[in-house]
Scaffold this active site. Structure first.
Site, PDB file in Angstrom:
ATOM      1  N   CYS A   2       2.448  22.011  24.867  1.00 25.97           N
ATOM      2  CA  CYS A   2       1.190  22.191  25.596  1.00 25.97           C
ATOM      3  C   CYS A   2       0.932  21.034  26.551  1.00 25.97           C
ATOM      4  O   CYS A   2       1.375  19.913  26.317  1.00 25.97           O
ATOM      5  CB  CYS A   2       0.027  22.247  24.624  1.00 25.97           C
ATOM      6  SG  CYS A   2       0.174  23.550  23.413  1.00 25.97           S
ATOM      7  N   ARG A  29       6.801  20.886  31.099  1.00 24.71           N
ATOM      8  CA  ARG A  29       6.735  20.655  29.654  1.00 24.71           C
ATOM      9  C   ARG A  29       7.087  21.916  28.866  1.00 24.71           C
ATOM     10  O   ARG A  29       7.362  21.843  27.679  1.00 24.71           O
ATOM     11  CB  ARG A  29       5.319  20.185  29.263  1.00 24.71           C
ATOM     12  CG  ARG A  29       4.975  18.837  29.816  1.00 24.71           C
ATOM     13  CD  ARG A  29       3.508  18.523  29.651  1.00 24.71           C
ATOM     14  NE  ARG A  29       3.117  18.297  28.272  1.00 24.71           N
ATOM     15  CZ  ARG A  29       3.215  17.135  27.645  1.00 24.71           C
ATOM     16  NH1 ARG A  29       3.693  16.100  28.282  1.00 24.71           N
ATOM     17  NH2 ARG A  29       2.818  16.999  26.399  1.00 24.71           N
ATOM     18  N   TRP A  78       2.069  26.213  24.682  1.00 16.50           N
ATOM     19  CA  TRP A  78       3.379  26.513  24.105  1.00 16.50           C
ATOM     20  C   TRP A  78       3.086  26.911  22.670  1.00 16.50           C
ATOM     21  O   TRP A  78       2.688  26.076  21.861  1.00 16.50           O
ATOM     22  CB  TRP A  78       4.257  25.264  24.199  1.00 16.50           C
ATOM     23  CG  TRP A  78       5.683  25.458  23.835  1.00 16.50           C
ATOM     24  CD1 TRP A  78       6.681  25.913  24.651  1.00 16.50           C
ATOM     25  CD2 TRP A  78       6.315  25.157  22.587  1.00 16.50           C
ATOM     26  NE1 TRP A  78       7.881  25.922  23.979  1.00 16.50           N
ATOM     27  CE2 TRP A  78       7.684  25.466  22.708  1.00 16.50           C
ATOM     28  CE3 TRP A  78       5.855  24.661  21.359  1.00 16.50           C
ATOM     29  CZ2 TRP A  78       8.592  25.300  21.675  1.00 16.50           C
ATOM     30  CZ3 TRP A  78       6.758  24.498  20.328  1.00 16.50           C
ATOM     31  CH2 TRP A  78       8.108  24.814  20.496  1.00 16.50           C
ATOM     32  N   ASN A 104      -3.781  19.778  22.751  1.00 22.42           N
ATOM     33  CA  ASN A 104      -2.330  19.665  22.580  1.00 22.42           C
ATOM     34  C   ASN A 104      -2.104  18.990  21.237  1.00 22.42           C
ATOM     35  O   ASN A 104      -2.685  17.940  20.978  1.00 22.42           O
ATOM     36  CB  ASN A 104      -1.746  18.826  23.731  1.00 22.42           C
ATOM     37  CG  ASN A 104      -0.292  18.466  23.506  1.00 22.42           C
ATOM     38  OD1 ASN A 104       0.416  19.117  22.737  1.00 22.42           O
ATOM     39  ND2 ASN A 104       0.161  17.424  24.179  1.00 22.42           N
ATOM     40  N   GLY A 105      -1.279  19.600  20.388  1.00 20.93           N
ATOM     41  CA  GLY A 105      -1.017  19.026  19.066  1.00 20.93           C
ATOM     42  C   GLY A 105      -1.164  20.090  18.003  1.00 20.93           C
ATOM     43  O   GLY A 105      -1.156  21.291  18.305  1.00 20.93           O
ATOM     44  N   GLU A 474      26.980  16.046  24.113  1.00 16.77           N
ATOM     45  CA  GLU A 474      25.980  16.217  25.162  1.00 16.77           C
ATOM     46  C   GLU A 474      26.418  17.312  26.147  1.00 16.77           C
ATOM     47  O   GLU A 474      25.607  18.126  26.597  1.00 16.77           O
ATOM     48  CB  GLU A 474      25.741  14.879  25.884  1.00 16.77           C
ATOM     49  CG  GLU A 474      24.813  14.914  27.069  1.00 16.77           C
ATOM     50  CD  GLU A 474      23.412  15.431  26.751  1.00 16.77           C
ATOM     51  OE1 GLU A 474      23.054  15.566  25.579  1.00 16.77           O
ATOM     52  OE2 GLU A 474      22.685  15.730  27.715  1.00 16.77           O
ATOM     53  N   LYS A 478      24.106  20.569  26.894  1.00 24.24           N
ATOM     54  CA  LYS A 478      23.663  20.939  28.233  1.00 24.24           C
ATOM     55  C   LYS A 478      24.081  22.371  28.543  1.00 24.24           C
ATOM     56  O   LYS A 478      23.312  23.163  29.061  1.00 24.24           O
ATOM     57  CB  LYS A 478      24.290  19.975  29.241  1.00 24.24           C
ATOM     58  CG  LYS A 478      23.450  19.479  30.348  1.00 24.24           C
ATOM     59  CD  LYS A 478      22.381  18.478  30.050  1.00 24.24           C
ATOM     60  CE  LYS A 478      21.626  18.591  28.777  1.00 24.24           C
ATOM     61  NZ  LYS A 478      20.720  17.541  28.478  1.00 24.24           N
ATOM     62  N   GLU A 481      21.967  24.897  26.527  1.00 21.87           N
ATOM     63  CA  GLU A 481      20.564  24.900  26.951  1.00 21.87           C
ATOM     64  C   GLU A 481      20.318  25.715  28.215  1.00 21.87           C
ATOM     65  O   GLU A 481      19.378  26.483  28.287  1.00 21.87           O
ATOM     66  CB  GLU A 481      20.163  23.458  27.319  1.00 21.87           C
ATOM     67  CG  GLU A 481      19.427  22.698  26.293  1.00 21.87           C
ATOM     68  CD  GLU A 481      19.060  21.340  26.852  1.00 21.87           C
ATOM     69  OE1 GLU A 481      17.881  21.039  26.865  1.00 21.87           O
ATOM     70  OE2 GLU A 481      19.955  20.571  27.287  1.00 21.87           O
ATOM     71  N   HIS A 497      40.457  20.558  11.930  1.00 20.49           N
ATOM     72  CA  HIS A 497      39.912  20.731  10.579  1.00 20.49           C
ATOM     73  C   HIS A 497      38.998  21.947  10.480  1.00 20.49           C
ATOM     74  O   HIS A 497      38.175  22.030   9.578  1.00 20.49           O
ATOM     75  CB  HIS A 497      39.163  19.457  10.161  1.00 20.49           C
ATOM     76  CG  HIS A 497      40.066  18.268  10.068  1.00 20.49           C
ATOM     77  ND1 HIS A 497      41.038  18.144   9.115  1.00 20.49           N
ATOM     78  CD2 HIS A 497      40.175  17.167  10.853  1.00 20.49           C
ATOM     79  CE1 HIS A 497      41.699  17.009   9.291  1.00 20.49           C
ATOM     80  NE2 HIS A 497      41.195  16.403  10.351  1.00 20.49           N
ATOM     81  N   LYS A 596       9.878  20.370  27.429  1.00 22.13           N
ATOM     82  CA  LYS A 596      10.349  19.032  27.801  1.00 22.13           C
ATOM     83  C   LYS A 596       9.919  17.987  26.780  1.00 22.13           C
ATOM     84  O   LYS A 596      10.674  17.094  26.439  1.00 22.13           O
ATOM     85  CB  LYS A 596       9.796  18.680  29.182  1.00 22.13           C
ATOM     86  CG  LYS A 596      10.272  17.332  29.715  1.00 22.13           C
ATOM     87  CD  LYS A 596      11.710  17.407  30.147  1.00 22.13           C
ATOM     88  CE  LYS A 596      12.231  16.094  30.693  1.00 22.13           C
ATOM     89  NZ  LYS A 596      13.706  16.085  30.660  1.00 22.13           N
TER      90      LYS A 596
HETATM   91  C1  F6R Z   1      17.994  18.215  26.034  1.00 21.38           C
HETATM   92  C2  F6R Z   1      16.739  17.507  25.852  1.00 21.38           C
HETATM   93  C3  F6R Z   1      16.244  17.330  24.466  1.00 21.38           C
HETATM   94  C4  F6R Z   1      15.581  15.969  24.317  1.00 21.38           C
HETATM   95  C5  F6R Z   1      14.920  15.844  22.945  1.00 21.38           C
HETATM   96  C6  F6R Z   1      14.322  14.474  22.733  1.00 21.38           C
HETATM   97  O1  F6R Z   1      18.329  18.306  27.378  1.00 21.38           O
HETATM   98  O2  F6R Z   1      16.108  17.115  26.781  1.00 21.38           O
HETATM   99  O3  F6R Z   1      17.269  17.504  23.525  1.00 21.38           O
HETATM  100  O4  F6R Z   1      16.551  14.978  24.493  1.00 21.38           O
HETATM  101  O5  F6R Z   1      13.915  16.809  22.821  1.00 21.38           O
HETATM  102  O6  F6R Z   1      13.392  14.176  23.727  1.00 21.38           O
HETATM  103  P1  F6R Z   1      12.916  12.696  24.011  1.00 21.38           P
HETATM  104  O7  F6R Z   1      14.059  11.969  24.608  1.00 21.38           O
HETATM  105  O8  F6R Z   1      11.767  12.839  24.950  1.00 21.38           O
HETATM  106  O9  F6R Z   1      12.530  12.126  22.687  1.00 21.38           O
END
Ligand code: F6R
Length: 601
Positions: A2, A29, A78, A104-105, A474, A478, A481, A497, A596
């Site tokens: 949110c 977000r 959200w 938010n929360g 990573e 990516k 995602e 394995h 985000k």
């Molecule tokens: C992936 C991504 C998430 C964040 C994770 C932690 O692209 O962005 O996996 O890395 O939600 O977020 P932060 O770094 O804000 O704690």
């Protein structure tokens, strides 16, 4: 997650326009519905499931241009309690529409409060936890309590996390409070702003006050007053944001993600600025003062930041320090255990991730020294920890982390040098070269062609050893995602394995091989294993080994040492994922179901 926004100001600004701009600045977000409330002699609420454009087209023309209201709040939701719908969207009001609230929360005791209110005859319209707040305020108003006291009393009843803003009919004031959810106030010429994050109002002002946990704020067109839980006025300092609206825009790129991938050379130069002493091969981190380490180091982080944490832990172990990276959601300070000689490093781009925040709080309670490695000045992590090391990547709007990962790797390399007093002329020189090396990759990458060849693959696998293992993980994160396709990252040695059973001619394997060390030749051995099973191989390499001989395609990176070349190699993987997602027409900047800033555990 949110996002909340609020504005109170002069007639110079159109309140609805400011709120809609603010909500669009918070879109990154992640959200599934949006709404606004304008307050005047009455309260006008508009809310809609779906994108912001759905809300905009549902607004009556008169409201879109109205100048009369000078106070309003807005929200992107959200979903947590109840599905996305017009009714569950915020703002929520009391039955008589005297007050409107955005939140938010998570209100953890909402069911108890809801039962109590229902018993008192209140009818609820939504499934949300938030709706208890306006009804609580309403009952206090009914009891003759003034607006501010009613707001504070309602907040006092809440357990859980919140950034909350409320407006009342007949009042030119926004009341706000925060606990464990971000809330920042904007001090402008034409009025005052509040939001979950600065991009919501950066086009209006760059002067901000970060609210602390347990604090309340009262915003009027004339002033902003911050008080503590007892109502005592708190001295605040106004900080100036070091980036502007253009930094938060797309600058001609089709997607924020592509822009942010291309911003990596600049981001890393910013991260390194003033921190390298090339002459002596030393690293200087002013923010850490005279911090010194005696005991073990634990990293806590989630998602991409966890991959950076794995990289940081590898660096420290190589320097003789006992170091381990933990997924923040699994971290248990008692079981590990953590003591006064432990150092706990929270790696978090946003500085607001609930899992990471909980882990850091536990570490603090256990008496550890805590460090936040974060991108956001004044974020919850920066405030919670004893020290904050800023990665200085600038705003990252694309949900998929790109430039912040490279900046985290860079900042963690600096941290490892600083904590061990083991810089080295060579490493310092290599770090200095990384921005140019990334620029070379950006200018010459063949990732787009590779994406064209493999856009229809059944799955994508990524392998790497040592410093390249976090990059393999990573690369896969990516890919899944933003393309919504199956992707996995493995330590190269693990393939045989089990995961090898998944490998077919339709599952390209991306292998990170730089240098010509023993590590590199072992990974080349693993490449041969997949090649023998007909899987196409894409080698990300600096050409120092003969991996190219066994690969179907090569993505080149300039030669560097293993530590820094993993930062550069990752850029090739970012580009491949971006172009596959682009060809598949995915929602690259806002992938489905993702947010985000993840402010729930
Ligand atoms: C992936 C991504 C998430 C964040 C994770 C932690 O692209 O962005 O996996 O890395 O939600 O977020 P932060 O770094 O804000 O704690």
């Amino acid at each position: 997650m949110c996002g909340i926004v609020g504005y109170v100001g002069s007639d110079e600004n159109n309140t609805m326009e400011v709120l809609l701009d603010g909500l669009s600045g918070l879109e990154y977000r992640g959200y599934d519905s949006a709404g606004v409330a304008l307050a005047d002699n009455s309260i006008d609420v508009h809310k809609k499931e779906g994108e912001l454009s759905a809300l905009e087209s549902a607004l009556p023309d008169t409201t879109a241009t109205a100048q009369k209201e000078s106070v309003g709040i807005g929200h992107t939701r959200w979903s947590t309690h109840g599905p996305p719908s017009d009714v569950n969207a915020h703002p929520h009001t009391d039955a008589d529409r005297r007050v409107a609230v955005v939140h938010n929360g998570i209100i953890e005791n909402y069911q108890t409060l809801r039962d109590e209110l229902v018993d008192a005859g209140v009818e609820f319209r939504s499934d949300t936890d938030t709706e208890v707040v306006p009804h609580l305020i309403g009952t206090y108003l009914d009891a003759g309590i003034d607006r501010e006291a009613a707001f504070r009393r309602a907040i006092d009843r809440l357990e859980g996390s919140y950034a909350i803003a409320a407006v009342f009919e007949g009042s030119e004031t926004i009341y706000a409070a925060r606990k464990d959810s971000p809330l920042v106030l904007g001090i402008g010429e034409e009025g005052h702003y509040l939001a979950s994050d600065v991009p919501a109002f950066i086009e209006y002002t760059d002067r901000v006050i970060y609210l602390d946990d347990g604090e309340f704020a009262r915003l009027t067109p004339e002033d902003v007053i911050v008080t503590d839980s007892t109502g005592t006025v708190v001295e605040t300092s106004i900080e100036t944001i070091q980036w502007d609206a253009e930094d938060a825009g797309k600058s001609g790129y089709d997607h924020y993600m592509l822009k942010e991938i291309h911003e990596q050379p600049k981001a890393l130069r910013q991260c390194l600025r003033g921190r390298l002493d090339e002459l002596n091969g030393q690293v200087e981190l002013e923010e850490l003062g005279d911090l010194s380490r005696t005991g073990p180091v634990q990293f806590v982080a989630c998602g991409t930041s966890y991959h950076a944490a794995l990289y940081g832990a590898t660096l420290l172990r190589e320097r003789g320090v006992s170091a381990q990276a933990f997924l923040a959601s699994e971290y248990d300070a008692e079981a590990i255990p953590v003591g006064a000689d432990s150092m706990v490093v929270g790696v978090t781009q946003s500085g607001e991730t609930a899992d990471t925040m909980r882990a850091l709080r536990e570490a603090n309670r256990a008496g550890a020294t805590t460090i936040a490695v974060t991108n956001v000045v004044g974020s919850s992590a920066a405030r919670e920890c004893d020290y904050a090391l800023y990665i200085r990547a600038g705003p990252e709007i694309g949900v998929a982390a790109t430039k912040t990962f490279a900046s985290q790797q860079t900042a963690l390399t600096l941290l490892a040098c600083a904590l061990t007093d083991q810089g080295s002329r060579n490493l310092v020189r290599q770090l200095r070269a990384v921005p140019d090396q990334i620029q070379t990759v950006l200018d010459t990458s063949r990732a787009r062609e590779i994406a064209e060849v493999y856009e229809d693959a059944d799955a994508y696998f990524f392998i790497g050893r040592g410093y390249h293992r976090p990059v393999a993980l990573e690369g896969a994160l990516k890919m899944k995602e933003i393309t919504y396709k199956h992707a996995e990252g493995f330590a190269s040695g693990e393939l045989k394995h089990g995961p090898l059973a998944l490998v077919t001619e339709n599952t390209p394997v991306f292998a990170m091989v730089t240098g010509d060390s023993e590590q590199a030749s072992k990974t080349i051995g693993n490449v041969k294993e997949v090649e023998a099973r007909d899987a196409p191989v894409v080698a990300v390499t600096d050409g120092q080994s003969n991996v190219g001989r066994y690969a179907d395609h090569v993505l080149e990176v300039p030669a560097g040492d293993e530590i820094t070349s993993s930062i550069v190699a990752n850029v090739q993987l970012q580009l491949v994922s971006y172009w596959v997602a682009n060809r598949l027409g995915r929602s690259i900047d806002k992938p489905r179901n993702l947010a985000k800033s993840v402010t729930v555990e």
